[in-house]
Write an enzyme that holds these catalytic residues in place. Structure first.
Site, PDB file in Angstrom:
ATOM      1  N   ASP A  79     -22.552  20.504  16.306  1.00  0.00           N
ATOM      2  CA  ASP A  79     -22.758  19.394  17.228  1.00  0.00           C
ATOM      3  C   ASP A  79     -24.256  19.255  17.480  1.00  0.00           C
ATOM      4  O   ASP A  79     -24.885  20.184  17.995  1.00  0.00           O
ATOM      5  CB  ASP A  79     -22.030  19.711  18.551  1.00  0.00           C
ATOM      6  CG  ASP A  79     -21.281  18.522  19.081  1.00  0.00           C
ATOM      7  OD1 ASP A  79     -21.891  17.454  19.146  1.00  0.00           O
ATOM      8  OD2 ASP A  79     -20.099  18.675  19.447  1.00  0.00           O
TER       9      ASP A  79
ATOM     10  N   ASP B 127     -23.922  13.602  18.664  1.00  0.00           N
ATOM     11  CA  ASP B 127     -23.426  13.218  19.979  1.00  0.00           C
ATOM     12  C   ASP B 127     -24.046  11.882  20.416  1.00  0.00           C
ATOM     13  O   ASP B 127     -25.256  11.681  20.235  1.00  0.00           O
ATOM     14  CB  ASP B 127     -23.843  14.327  20.963  1.00  0.00           C
ATOM     15  CG  ASP B 127     -23.197  14.203  22.327  1.00  0.00           C
ATOM     16  OD1 ASP B 127     -21.972  14.343  22.416  1.00  0.00           O
ATOM     17  OD2 ASP B 127     -23.936  13.952  23.307  1.00  0.00           O
TER      18      ASP B 127
ATOM     19  N   GLU C  20     -20.900  10.107  16.809  1.00  0.00           N
ATOM     20  CA  GLU C  20     -20.061   9.601  17.897  1.00  0.00           C
ATOM     21  C   GLU C  20     -20.745   8.351  18.454  1.00  0.00           C
ATOM     22  O   GLU C  20     -21.867   8.427  18.955  1.00  0.00           O
ATOM     23  CB  GLU C  20     -19.929  10.638  19.008  1.00  0.00           C
ATOM     24  CG  GLU C  20     -19.107  10.129  20.178  1.00  0.00           C
ATOM     25  CD  GLU C  20     -19.412  10.852  21.495  1.00  0.00           C
ATOM     26  OE1 GLU C  20     -18.526  10.903  22.336  1.00  0.00           O
ATOM     27  OE2 GLU C  20     -20.548  11.351  21.673  1.00  0.00           O
TER      28      GLU C  20
ATOM     29  N   HIS D 197     -12.222  16.387  22.499  1.00  0.00           N
ATOM     30  CA  HIS D 197     -12.488  17.112  23.752  1.00  0.00           C
ATOM     31  C   HIS D 197     -12.838  16.198  24.922  1.00  0.00           C
ATOM     32  O   HIS D 197     -13.183  16.695  25.989  1.00  0.00           O
ATOM     33  CB  HIS D 197     -13.639  18.099  23.509  1.00  0.00           C
ATOM     34  CG  HIS D 197     -14.938  17.391  23.239  1.00  0.00           C
ATOM     35  ND1 HIS D 197     -15.150  16.612  22.125  1.00  0.00           N
ATOM     36  CD2 HIS D 197     -16.072  17.311  23.959  1.00  0.00           C
ATOM     37  CE1 HIS D 197     -16.359  16.092  22.169  1.00  0.00           C
ATOM     38  NE2 HIS D 197     -16.948  16.502  23.275  1.00  0.00           N
ATOM     39  N   ASP D 198     -12.786  14.879  24.722  1.00  0.00           N
ATOM     40  CA  ASP D 198     -13.115  13.952  25.812  1.00  0.00           C
ATOM     41  C   ASP D 198     -11.919  13.131  26.276  1.00  0.00           C
ATOM     42  O   ASP D 198     -12.040  12.383  27.247  1.00  0.00           O
ATOM     43  CB  ASP D 198     -14.219  12.978  25.356  1.00  0.00           C
ATOM     44  CG  ASP D 198     -15.576  13.663  25.231  1.00  0.00           C
ATOM     45  OD1 ASP D 198     -15.843  14.613  25.985  1.00  0.00           O
ATOM     46  OD2 ASP D 198     -16.370  13.239  24.368  1.00  0.00           O
TER      47      ASP D 198
HETATM   48  C1  NOJ Z   1     -20.367  13.048  24.436  1.00  0.00           C
HETATM   49  C2  NOJ Z   1     -19.592  14.319  24.394  1.00  0.00           C
HETATM   50  O1  NOJ Z   1     -18.507  14.160  23.535  1.00  0.00           O
HETATM   51  C3  NOJ Z   1     -19.174  14.640  25.810  1.00  0.00           C
HETATM   52  O2  NOJ Z   1     -18.317  15.735  25.850  1.00  0.00           O
HETATM   53  C4  NOJ Z   1     -20.411  14.894  26.622  1.00  0.00           C
HETATM   54  O3  NOJ Z   1     -20.064  15.104  27.970  1.00  0.00           O
HETATM   55  C5  NOJ Z   1     -21.366  13.701  26.532  1.00  0.00           C
HETATM   56  N1  NOJ Z   1     -21.558  13.280  25.179  1.00  0.00           N
HETATM   57  C6  NOJ Z   1     -22.721  14.051  27.075  1.00  0.00           C
HETATM   58  O4  NOJ Z   1     -23.376  14.900  26.179  1.00  0.00           O
END
Ligand code: NOJ
Length: 551
Positions: free
Chosen positions: A101, A199, A260, A324-325
Site C-alpha cells: 500500500d 491510496d 484507489e 477494508h473500507d
Molecule cells: C483510503 C483508505 O482505503 C482508507 O482506509 C483510509 O482511511 C484513507 N484512504 C485515508 O488514508
C-alpha cells in the site's frame, strides 16, 4: 498477458490475519505461517496469485496505518524488516506476488518530513500545503469530518489534510516531494516487491489557487458530501504525474500499480477508467461499483457492460466485492438461509469475469461484518459518526481460522473476537459443500482455463434474475467456449439452452463435488435448461454451436 491480469489478488489487513506473538495484533510472521493456506501449489489450498498488503509501516495508528511516519521501515507491532524479507522470499517461493500500500497523498504528522516542514526556514518548508493567515483559505473539509485545515502553532500557519488533522497532505506541486516518493518506491522495488496499491490516487493534486468547492446546500447529507469536490481532487495534473510514475515502475520488469480512485458521488464510474490513460497511467484503477450493487442480475450486467465499454480493448478491467473500507458483502447481501447460495453466485461472478479479481481476506468463508459495540470502536470514522456510520472495524475483524476458540491469536485480540464456527477455515476445510471449497474450485478452474483468465467476454443476457455470459479463448491450440449462468433469484428459471449446446458441466454450486459432469446431470424440461434457485453454472459449450440465449 501479464501476471496481474491473469492472477487472483487477495487483500490482507495485516492487523487481523494471524498473530504470531500473542499480542492480539496480526503480524508478518503470522502471515508467513499462513502462506500455505493461500497457495501451496496444490488444489487443497486457495490458489491465489498475489497479495495486496494493507500498511504495516511505522504509524501512530490514528487511521490504522494509513498515517505513515516512515515509509521504509516496519512498525514493530507487525515485525521487523527481516520478517518482511522472509515474507517476500517465502511468498515468491510459492509463486505468490506481493504488492504494498503506497499511501502518499498524506503522511502522518509524526513523519520527519512534516516535523521539519513546521519550520518555515527548513528545506522541507514547502513539502506540505501551508497557508499563512488568520483564517483557512477556503471551505475545504476533511473527509472524516471537520474542516480540512488545521492551525499549526509552531509555524503559525494552516495546513491542509484531506482526512484527519494527524494526516497532513503532501504538496505534490513540489518536485522534491515527487523525488522523495520515487525513492520510497525504488526502495521497495529493489527489495523485490511486485507493485503498489496507490491510496486515494486522485487526491494528490489540489487546485493551485485553492478555490472554494461549490456547496449543494439543499442536499441532505453530511457537510463533506454536500460539497462538489472540484478543487480538492481530480486535478488535470494528476494524469501527467501518473504517466511519469508509470515510467518509473515500468523500468522494473513485471511490476504494477493499482490505484484507489475516491469517488465523490456513488455512480461516477467513468472516473476510475480515466486514470488508466491510454494504457500509460495506472495498470489498474479499482472499480468499486460491485460494492454498491443491489443483488440483481440486471444491476451487475449493467456495471459489467459499462465498465467494459469504458475501458475498451486496451485497458484491463478489475472487480472487487469487499475491502477494508466497506461493509463486507456477506453482510450486504445476507438473506437468511439463502445467504450462502448468494455468496456462491457472487464468487462465481467475480472469478469468471474478464478482469482481475480482488478478494478480501475471509470472504472465502463468508465472514460477515462484526457488530462492534460502541465502546469497542477504534476506527476514527466509527467513533465520529456512530450510529449513522458504524465505522470500518467490523469489516477488519480477525480472520476466523478456528472457532469458537480462534487461533488467530493466543492473546486478547485487538478487536473483541467473535469467531463463528460455520465461517471458520477449520470447519470449512472439512466440508466439500462449503463456500471455501467453492472458491478453491473456481480459482483453480480459472487458473487452468485460458478462456477464463485471459479470454474474451460476451454478455448474453440479463433479466432481473439471470446473468449469462460467454468466455472464449484458445486452450492448447484448440478454441474453448464457456457459458456462465447465474440465477440470482430464489425461483427456478427456464432458459432456452438446449442439451446439444453443451459439452460438459465444469462447475455447479448445487453439486459441488462433481467435476466435469455430463450435461445430463443438469435439469432439462422440453429441451430447455432449467436453472435451480440461486444456481451458478460454468458450462463448456460445443465448439460450433450457435449460441442464442434467452430466459
Ligand atoms: C483510503 C483508505 O482505503 C482508507 O482506509 C483510509 O482511511 C484513507 N484512504 C485515508 O488514508
Amino acid at each position: 498477458m501479464n501476471w496481474w491480469q491473469q492472477g487472483v489478488f487477495y487483500q490482507i489487513y495485516p492487523r487481523s490475519f494471524q498473530d504470531s506473538n500473542g499480542d492480539g495484533i496480526g503480524d508478518l510472521q503470522g502471515l508467513i505461517q499462513r502462506l500455505d493456506y493461500l497457495n501451496d501449489g496444490t488444489e487443497q489450498s486457495l490458489g491465489i496469485d498475489a497479495i495486496w498488503l494493507s500498511p504495516f509501516f511505522p504509524s501512530p495508528m490514528h487511521d490504522f496505518g494509513y498515517d505513515i511516519s516512515d515509509y521504509c521501515a516496519i512498525d514493530p507491532q507487525f515485525g521487523s524488516m527481516d520478517d518482511f524479507d522472509e515474507l517476500l522470499q517465502q511468498a515468491h517461493q510459492r509463486q505468490i506476488r506481493i504488492i504494498l500500500d503506497l499511501v502518499v497523498n498524506h503522511t502522518s504528522d509524526q513523519h520527519p518530513w512534516f516535523q521539519q516542514s513546521c519550520d518555515p526556514d527548513s528545506d522541507k518548508a514547502d513539502w506540505y500545503i501551508w497557508h499563512n493567515g488568520k483564517q483557512p483559505p477556503n471551505n475545504w473539509l476533511g473527509c472524516f469530518g471537520g474542516r480540512g485545515w488545521t492551525f499549526n502553532a509552531q509555524r503559525q500557519a494552516w495546513y491542509y489534510h484531506s482526512f484527519l488533522p494527524q494526516q497532513p497532505d503532501l504538496n505534490w506541486r513540489n518536485p522534491a516531494v515527487k523525488q522523495a516518493v520515487k525513492q520510497v518506491m525504488e526502495f521497495w522495488l529493489a527489495k523485490g516487491v511486485d507493485g503498489f496499491r496507490l491510496d486515494v490516487v486522485n487526491l494528490y493534486y489540489k487546485d493551485a489557487q485553492l478555490r472554494n468547492n461549490p456547496t449543494d446546500w439543499f442536499r441532505l447529507a453530511r457537510p463533506y458530501d454536500r460539497q462538489r469536490h472540484i478543487y480538492d481532487r481530480d486535478q488535470p495534473e494528476m494524469h501527467s504525474l501518473l504517466h511519469e510514475m508509470r515510467h518509473w515502475i515500468d523500468a522494473w520488469p513485471e511490476r504494477m500499480m493499482v490505484g484507489e480512485v475516491m469517488l465523490a458521488d456513488a455512480g461516477n464510474s467513468d472516473l476510475p477508467a480515466s486514470y488508466y490513460g491510454q494504457n500509460d497511467e495506472l495498470h489498474l484503477a479499482f472499480n468499486f461499483e460491485f460494492l454498491r450493487a443491489p443483488f440483481k442480475a440486471s444491476a451487475f450486467h449493467a456495471i459489467i457492460r459499462k465498465w467494459t465499454e469504458l475501458l475498451g480493448s486496451e485497458n484491463w478491467p478489475n472487480y472487487t466485492l469487499s475491502n477494508h473500507d466497506f461493509c463486507r458483502h456477506a453482510s450486504r447481501y445476507q438473506a437468511g438461509k439463502h445467504t450462502q447460495a448468494r455468496l456462491e453466485i457472487l464468487a462465481a461472478l467475480l472469478l469468471t469475469l474478464r478482469g482481475t479479481p480482488f478478494l478480501y481476506y475471509g470472504e472465502e468463508t463468508g465472514m460477515p461484518e462484526q457488530n462492534v459495540k460502541r465502546g469497542d470502536l477504534q476506527d476514527p470514522v466509527g467513533i465520529r459518526y456512530w450510529p449513522l456510520h458504524p465505522g470500518r472495524d467490523g469489516c477488519r475483524r480477525p480472520m476466523m481460522w478456528d472457532a469458537p476458540l480462534n487461533t488467530f491469536s493466543q492473546g486478547q485480540s485487538w478487536l473483541p473476537d467473535e469467531a463463528i464456527p460455520a465461517h471458520s477455515v477449520a470447519q470449512q476445510q472439512q466440508n466439500p459443500h462449503c463456500l471455501l471449497s467453492w472458491y478453491k474450485k473456481l480459482i483453480w478452474l480459472r487458473k487452468k482455463t485460458p478462456a477464463l483468465h485471459q479470454g474474451k467476454l460476451r454478455l448474453l443476457q440479463a433479466s432481473a434474475d439471470v446473468l449469462a455470459y460467454e468466455r472464449s479463448g484458445i486452450n492448447a491450440g484448440r478454441s474453448e467456449r464457456l457459458l456462465i449462468l447465474l440465477n440470482f433469484s430464489n425461483r427456478t428459471q427456464s432458459t432456452s439452452l438446449h442439451p446439444q449446446a453443451l459439452a460438459s458441466c465444469l462447475l455447479n454450486n448445487k453439486k459441488k463435488d462433481q467435476k466435469n459432469a455430463a450435461p445430463e446431470t443438469l435439469h432439462f424440461h422440453g429441451g430447455r435448461l432449467q436453472l435451480q434457485p440461486l444456481q451458478a453454472l460454468v458450462l463448456q459449450l460445443q465448439d460450433d454451436y450457435p449460441l442464442k440465449m434467452y430466459v
